[in-house]
Structures are given as C-alpha cells and as structure tokens.
Enzyme design. Structure first.
Site, PDB file in Angstrom:
ATOM      1  N   CYS A   1      -3.483   0.438   6.897  1.00  0.00           N
ATOM      2  CA  CYS A   1      -3.549  -0.478   8.045  1.00  0.00           C
ATOM      3  C   CYS A   1      -4.222   0.148   9.262  1.00  0.00           C
ATOM      4  O   CYS A   1      -4.911  -0.524  10.013  1.00  0.00           O
ATOM      5  CB  CYS A   1      -2.146  -0.902   8.413  1.00  0.00           C
ATOM      6  SG  CYS A   1      -1.045   0.504   8.590  1.00  0.00           S
TER       7      CYS A   1
ATOM      8  N   ASN B   1       0.802  -1.233   0.000  1.00  0.00           N
ATOM      9  CA  ASN B   1       0.000   0.000   0.000  1.00  0.00           C
ATOM     10  C   ASN B   1       0.837   1.287   0.000  1.00  0.00           C
ATOM     11  O   ASN B   1       0.397   2.299  -0.525  1.00  0.00           O
ATOM     12  CB  ASN B   1      -1.005  -0.011   1.158  1.00  0.00           C
ATOM     13  CG  ASN B   1      -0.359  -0.207   2.495  1.00  0.00           C
ATOM     14  OD1 ASN B   1       0.803  -0.593   2.591  1.00  0.00           O
ATOM     15  ND2 ASN B   1      -1.103   0.052   3.545  1.00  0.00           N
TER      16      ASN B   1
ATOM     17  N   GLU C   1       7.665   2.057  14.677  1.00  0.00           N
ATOM     18  CA  GLU C   1       8.413   2.747  13.630  1.00  0.00           C
ATOM     19  C   GLU C   1       8.339   4.239  13.920  1.00  0.00           C
ATOM     20  O   GLU C   1       7.522   4.704  14.716  1.00  0.00           O
ATOM     21  CB  GLU C   1       7.822   2.428  12.253  1.00  0.00           C
ATOM     22  CG  GLU C   1       8.020   0.961  11.908  1.00  0.00           C
ATOM     23  CD  GLU C   1       7.873   0.615  10.440  1.00  0.00           C
ATOM     24  OE1 GLU C   1       6.851   0.984   9.840  1.00  0.00           O
ATOM     25  OE2 GLU C   1       8.776  -0.044   9.903  1.00  0.00           O
TER      26      GLU C   1
ATOM     27  N   GLU D   1       4.722  -4.623  11.844  1.00  0.00           N
ATOM     28  CA  GLU D   1       3.675  -3.624  11.596  1.00  0.00           C
ATOM     29  C   GLU D   1       2.567  -4.341  10.848  1.00  0.00           C
ATOM     30  O   GLU D   1       2.684  -4.590   9.641  1.00  0.00           O
ATOM     31  CB  GLU D   1       4.237  -2.478  10.746  1.00  0.00           C
ATOM     32  CG  GLU D   1       5.228  -1.596  11.473  1.00  0.00           C
ATOM     33  CD  GLU D   1       4.608  -0.807  12.606  1.00  0.00           C
ATOM     34  OE1 GLU D   1       3.374  -0.759  12.719  1.00  0.00           O
ATOM     35  OE2 GLU D   1       5.371  -0.237  13.401  1.00  0.00           O
TER      36      GLU D   1
HETATM   37  P1  NAD Z   1       1.016  -9.750   3.257  1.00  0.00           P
HETATM   38  O1  NAD Z   1       1.098 -10.168   4.668  1.00  0.00           O
HETATM   39  O2  NAD Z   1       0.331 -10.632   2.294  1.00  0.00           O
HETATM   40  O3  NAD Z   1       2.494  -9.541   2.662  1.00  0.00           O
HETATM   41  C1  NAD Z   1       3.409  -8.655   3.242  1.00  0.00           C
HETATM   42  C2  NAD Z   1       4.811  -8.980   2.761  1.00  0.00           C
HETATM   43  O4  NAD Z   1       5.236 -10.215   3.344  1.00  0.00           O
HETATM   44  C3  NAD Z   1       4.951  -9.170   1.249  1.00  0.00           C
HETATM   45  O5  NAD Z   1       6.154  -8.578   0.836  1.00  0.00           O
HETATM   46  C4  NAD Z   1       5.008 -10.676   1.110  1.00  0.00           C
HETATM   47  O6  NAD Z   1       5.692 -11.106  -0.051  1.00  0.00           O
HETATM   48  C5  NAD Z   1       5.763 -11.074   2.353  1.00  0.00           C
HETATM   49  N1  NAD Z   1       5.560 -12.445   2.820  1.00  0.00           N
HETATM   50  C6  NAD Z   1       4.472 -13.240   2.667  1.00  0.00           C
HETATM   51  N2  NAD Z   1       4.670 -14.429   3.276  1.00  0.00           N
HETATM   52  C7  NAD Z   1       5.908 -14.389   3.831  1.00  0.00           C
HETATM   53  C8  NAD Z   1       6.672 -15.309   4.609  1.00  0.00           C
HETATM   54  N3  NAD Z   1       6.200 -16.519   4.941  1.00  0.00           N
HETATM   55  N4  NAD Z   1       7.893 -14.921   5.033  1.00  0.00           N
HETATM   56  C9  NAD Z   1       8.372 -13.690   4.736  1.00  0.00           C
HETATM   57  N5  NAD Z   1       7.701 -12.784   3.997  1.00  0.00           N
HETATM   58  C10 NAD Z   1       6.473 -13.129   3.549  1.00  0.00           C
HETATM   59  O7  NAD Z   1       0.390  -8.283   3.278  1.00  0.00           O
HETATM   60  P2  NAD Z   1      -0.058  -7.369   2.053  1.00  0.00           P
HETATM   61  O8  NAD Z   1      -1.284  -7.968   1.455  1.00  0.00           O
HETATM   62  O9  NAD Z   1       1.107  -7.077   1.176  1.00  0.00           O
HETATM   63  O10 NAD Z   1      -0.425  -6.010   2.801  1.00  0.00           O
HETATM   64  C11 NAD Z   1      -1.631  -5.787   3.442  1.00  0.00           C
HETATM   65  C12 NAD Z   1      -1.505  -6.029   4.926  1.00  0.00           C
HETATM   66  O11 NAD Z   1      -0.449  -5.233   5.456  1.00  0.00           O
HETATM   67  C13 NAD Z   1      -2.748  -5.595   5.689  1.00  0.00           C
HETATM   68  O12 NAD Z   1      -3.055  -6.540   6.683  1.00  0.00           O
HETATM   69  C14 NAD Z   1      -2.341  -4.289   6.329  1.00  0.00           C
HETATM   70  O13 NAD Z   1      -3.055  -3.952   7.474  1.00  0.00           O
HETATM   71  C15 NAD Z   1      -0.899  -4.516   6.607  1.00  0.00           C
HETATM   72  N6  NAD Z   1      -0.189  -3.246   6.723  1.00  0.00           N
HETATM   73  C16 NAD Z   1       0.257  -2.836   7.960  1.00  0.00           C
HETATM   74  C17 NAD Z   1       0.893  -1.622   8.109  1.00  0.00           C
HETATM   75  C18 NAD Z   1       1.395  -1.157   9.451  1.00  0.00           C
HETATM   76  O14 NAD Z   1       2.267  -0.303   9.480  1.00  0.00           O
HETATM   77  N7  NAD Z   1       0.899  -1.655  10.560  1.00  0.00           N
HETATM   78  C19 NAD Z   1       1.084  -0.802   6.997  1.00  0.00           C
HETATM   79  C20 NAD Z   1       0.626  -1.241   5.759  1.00  0.00           C
HETATM   80  C21 NAD Z   1      -0.007  -2.468   5.631  1.00  0.00           C
END
Ligand code: NAD
Length: 483
Positions: free
Chosen positions: A283, A152, A457, A249
């Site tokens: 998020c 995002n 962060e 996060e």
């Molecule tokens: P996701 O969890 O599907 O993926 C996040 C990242 O993790 C990607 O780069 C993915 O390739 C990687 N990944 C996936 N499986 C992994 C594994 N087993 N080991 C290591 N890396 C792995 O999330 P998304 O769909 O990309 O993003 C949306 C989510 O992120 C939402 O839940 C949102 O709330 C959260 N988010 C949180 C924040 C925050 O700061 N708290 C900010 C933005 C998004």
C-alpha cells in the site's frame, strides 16, 4: 506440510467448521493450483464468533495488564520459533517469495506482539489535582474489535491489529481477505496456545458481506480495516452510522522524489524496494517516482540494469526474489493498467507483460516520461509498475506530489539534509522517508492522511485507537446545590 486448514474458522479457542457457508478455494498464485478450501461464515458462525468475543473480552480485561503482556510476549516467541513454517504458509497464501516472507511477515507479526506485550502494563491513567478534590483517569478497552484484512500481508495484518487490541484488553474478531484465508488461523492458534483465553481472538472467513455484517453488529465497538479506498469509504460510513471507532489503512499513490544530488544507487535501491517488493503489492509503495531531469536518463539506465537481477520463479526457492501476483484477477487488473500506460504514450523501459510460465507472474515494469494526468500516475495499480516522472524544481515537485486524493507515504532522496526535511515537511503523507523507502518498524506510527486513512497502526499511537479514557471526579467535601 499440510496446507488444508483444520477448519475454516477459529472461535472460542477452537477450530469450527460450517460447510453451509459459500466454498472459497485457496489458490497458490505461483501455479494456479487449488491447495485447500474454506467456507465463508454463515450468520450462525458470525453470531457465535461475536458472542464468544463478548464473553472472552470480560475474562481478558479482568486479568492484570502485566499478565496479558506476558502472554502476548510468549506468542511472539512462539512465532519466531515457528518462523520457517509460518513463512512457507505465507508464501502459499500470497505467492510472495520465501526470501521475503522469512524476514518480513511472521517476524513483523512477532515484533508487534512483543512490542505491545511490553507496553500493556504501562497503559495507565493520570491523577489531576484540583485543590482538595481530584480527577483520575482510567484507560479502558473499547470492547469487541473487528479486524478486516487485505491479502498482501495476511500474517502481519492479523498481528498488527490483534496485538494492540489485545494489549489494551479488547477481544477481536478478525476476518482475513477471502484471497488469503490461511495465515490468520495460525495466528489465532498460536495466541491460544500462548495462553490467550478462549474467545479473545477469533478468526472467521468470508467475502465482503461477512465483513459488512460484522461492521454494523451492535456487539462490535471498533472496526479496523486494511483495504482499498472504495471499501474504506463503505466501511467507515457503516461504522459511523453506528458511532463505532475506526482505523482505516487504505491505498496510496505515493511520491518518491529523487533530487539531482541524491546518491543514485541508494535512490534506485529505494525505488526498487518501493515498487517491486512483494511484486508491487504494498500500500505504501512510492509508485510515482519523480526524478530530477538532469539525472533522469542515468537513473533509468542503471535501474533497468539492476532490474535484470530480479529472479522470478518458484517462490519457495530461496534464491527467487520476485513472486507472482496474488491472484489471476489482480494480475488482469495490473495488465489493464500496463495497457493504459502503453496506450497513453508513456515510454516502456522494461517489462510490460505476463510471463509465459504457470502462475500469475508479471515482469517488473517501468514506464518513463509519465505525466501527471496519465491514469498510471493517478490510480493505485497495486502491482509491479513504476511510473517515472521528470521535474525541474523543488516547489514544482512538492505541488505535483501533493496533487492526489491519497496521502499514505512519501520519500525524498537528497544529500542536502535541510532540503530533505524541508520537502518532507510539506508533503501530505502519513508515513515518510528520507534517503530510504518502505521501512515499517513497529516502533514507528504507520498510516495515511487524506483518502489513505484514519488513525495509526503500530507504535504508542495505536494505543489511542484501541482504548478510551474514563475520567472520574472525586469530591472530598460537601456538595453545594442551589436548592
Ligand atoms: P479490498 O478493499 O478489496 O478488501 C479488503 C477487505 O475488506 C477484504 O477482507 C474484503 O473481504 C473486505 N470487504 C470488502 N467489502 C467490504 C464491505 N462492504 N464491508 C466490510 N468488509 C469488506 O482490498 P484488497 O484488494 O484485499 O487489498 C488491496 C488494497 O488494500 C489496496 O488498495 C491497498 O493499498 C490496501 N492496503 C492498505 C494497507 C495499509 O496499511 N494502508 C496495507 C495493505 C493493503
């Protein structure tokens, strides 16, 4: 503007390609067109990135903190000079409207680089007198840090992780989300041009497997993930089994509480920002909007009226303020939740459908009469879907707001400031707002409690998560021993 990246990865100060890795198409969410291609990192690329980070970290940590800080500040200035180009790229990567990306993405990355660049030289230890002896402490880098990003905020996440890591003298290997691979490469390029030595900030592409390989590698000292709770649980467990530092996060389902005495226009503004900015793909969004029953209908009527000013369309058109979902699959996930909202008996106030135009556009959607047990009130949707719930009194709304596994953010709108502070004090959330929603200046700590995360962060807090303290006892006299 050239969109196809020069190569898939940025390692040891240069672009690197290895077409043996799985092909990843880059799709522009506003049209569905393929605008470029990268390849996932092969084991050889992962190895190269980690070796270069390991070597680069030693060079970087040996420089004075002031010199490191100056380089980060220079990178911040370069990002600001190139804000237009970087914002257009962010729009192509994510589909977010230029009206947003030009003020919230590269600019917030630059804020982090400038802030942590300024802090770098202030990161000192302390002197602890003990009679004629003393202890001194040294704040040391952790070593090689891995950053794993969500889709995002690709530029912002690359900088929010990179800036404090580098300020503390660490090196980073950053893996962007496979959905948005372009922006982090530009961040790496700019850091390098600003004077960051080769190997200190590397970017490699790939899906979860590449992230997983980085997390367990013995060359890695710390993992910082931005992603969903299920991914966070896997990554945290893998990192813990190797005793690595983590920052998590993760997701949320945050409450935004509107009391009967709130300034209603401001509360609606907060609810709009907290649900529809970036088409709801934030998020910290306040997706459970608790509105006092006495003002609920006024709130809903005025909200529906204001939502008519959402302008959907070409995200590069500066008058457009509402973009598509990042991908077809995310759009389908959100459509599934909208169907569950309708089937579960919530009252659809507006939106509720995909728009008949190219790209992955959903209309801003508001459900009223949502109850705590409905799926749309319990699960993170990560799209433009606001759930409005009614409440009658303060204690009740606090208990209901806290009744969730998540704890990222929370907001309160009221003119009674004692109540504002009292309520915020009882909400289980890491990043809170009174009469506002979703502000995230670099000076403020950002992060969640409960399942929403570990660590913080931004702000001085982030330093604790990218450095460790060595203590040194210094004896001036003789050593007494029993034998
Ligand atoms: P996701 O969890 O599907 O993926 C996040 C990242 O993790 C990607 O780069 C993915 O390739 C990687 N990944 C996936 N499986 C992994 C594994 N087993 N080991 C290591 N890396 C792995 O999330 P998304 O769909 O990309 O993003 C949306 C989510 O992120 C939402 O839940 C949102 O709330 C959260 N988010 C949180 C924040 C925050 O700061 N708290 C900010 C933005 C998004």
């Amino acid at each position: 503007m050239q969109l196809q990246p020069t190569a898939s990865h940025f390692i040891d100060g240069a672009y690197v390609e290895d077409t043996a890795g799985t092909k990843i198409d880059i799709i522009y969410p506003a049209t569905g067109a393929v605008i470029g291609t990268v390849h996932a990192a092969t084991p050889a690329i992962i190895d190269q990135a980690l070796n270069s980070a390991k070597a680069g970290q030693k060079v970087w940590a040996a420089m004075t903190a002031r010199d490191r800080g100056r380089i980060l500040s220079r990178a911040a200035a370069m990002i600001m000079e190139r804000n237009h180009e970087l914002s257009v790229l962010e729009t192509y990567d994510t589909g977010k409207p230029y009206q947003e990306t030009s003020v919230a993405d590269a600019t917030s990355g630059a804020d982090a680089l400038e802030y942590f660049g300024g802090l770098a030289a202030t990161l000192t230890g302390e002197h602890i007198p003990l009679g004629e002896d003393w202890v001194y402490t040294v704040r040391e880098p952790l070593g090689v840090c891995v950053g794993i990003g969500a889709w995002n905020y690709p530029t912002q996440i690359a900088c929010w992780k990179g800036a404090p890591a580098l300020a503390c003298g660490n090196a980073m290997v950053f893996k962007p989300s496979e959905t948005t691979p372009m922006c982090a490469l530009k961040v790496a390029e700019i850091l390098h041009e600003a004077g960051v030595p080769a190997g200190v900030y590397n970017v490699i592409q790939g899906m979860g497997e590449v992230g997983a390989a980085l997390v367990t590698d013995p060359r890695v000292d710390k993992v910082s993930l931005t992603g969903s709770v299920p991914t966070g649980k896997k990554v945290y467990a893998a990192a813990a089994s190797h005793m690595k530092h983590v920052t998590m996060e993760l997701g949320g389902k945050s409450p935004l509480i509107v009391f009967e005495d709130a300034d209603i226009e401001n509360a609606i503004g907060g609810a709009i920002n907290g649900n529809f900015y970036s088409s709801g793909q934030v998020c910290s969004n306040g997706t459970r909007v608790f509105v006092h029953k006495d003002i609920k209908e006024t709130f809903l009527a005025r909200l529906a009226e204001r939502l008519q000013n959402a302008k959907l369309g070409d995200p590069l058109d500066e008058s457009v303020n509402f973009g598509p979902m990042v991908s077809e699959s995310q759009m389908n996930i959100v459509l599934g939740y909208i169907e569950q909202g309708k089937a579960g008996g919530a009252r659809l106030i507006c939106g509720g459908e995909r728009l008949d135009m190219p790209g992955f556009f959903l209309a801003p959607t508001v459900f009223a009469d949502v109850t705590d047990d409905m799926v749309i009130a319990r699960e993170e949707i990560f799209g433009p879907v606001m759930a409005v719930l009614d409440f009658e009194d303060e204690a009740e709304v606090i208990a209901r707001a806290n009744d969730t596994q998540f704890g990222l953010s929370a907001g309160v709108f009221t003119k009674d400031l004692s109540r504002g502070h009292r309520v915020i004090g009882q909400l289980e959330a890491g990043s809170c707002f009174i009469n506002s929603y979703n502000d995230a200046p670099v000076e403020a700590p950002f992060g969640g409690v409960k399942a929403s995360g570990v660590g913080r962060e931004n702000s001085k807090e982030a330093i604790q998560h990218y450095s460790q303290v060595k203590s040194v006892y210094v004896r001036m006299g003789d050593v007494e021993a029993a034998y």
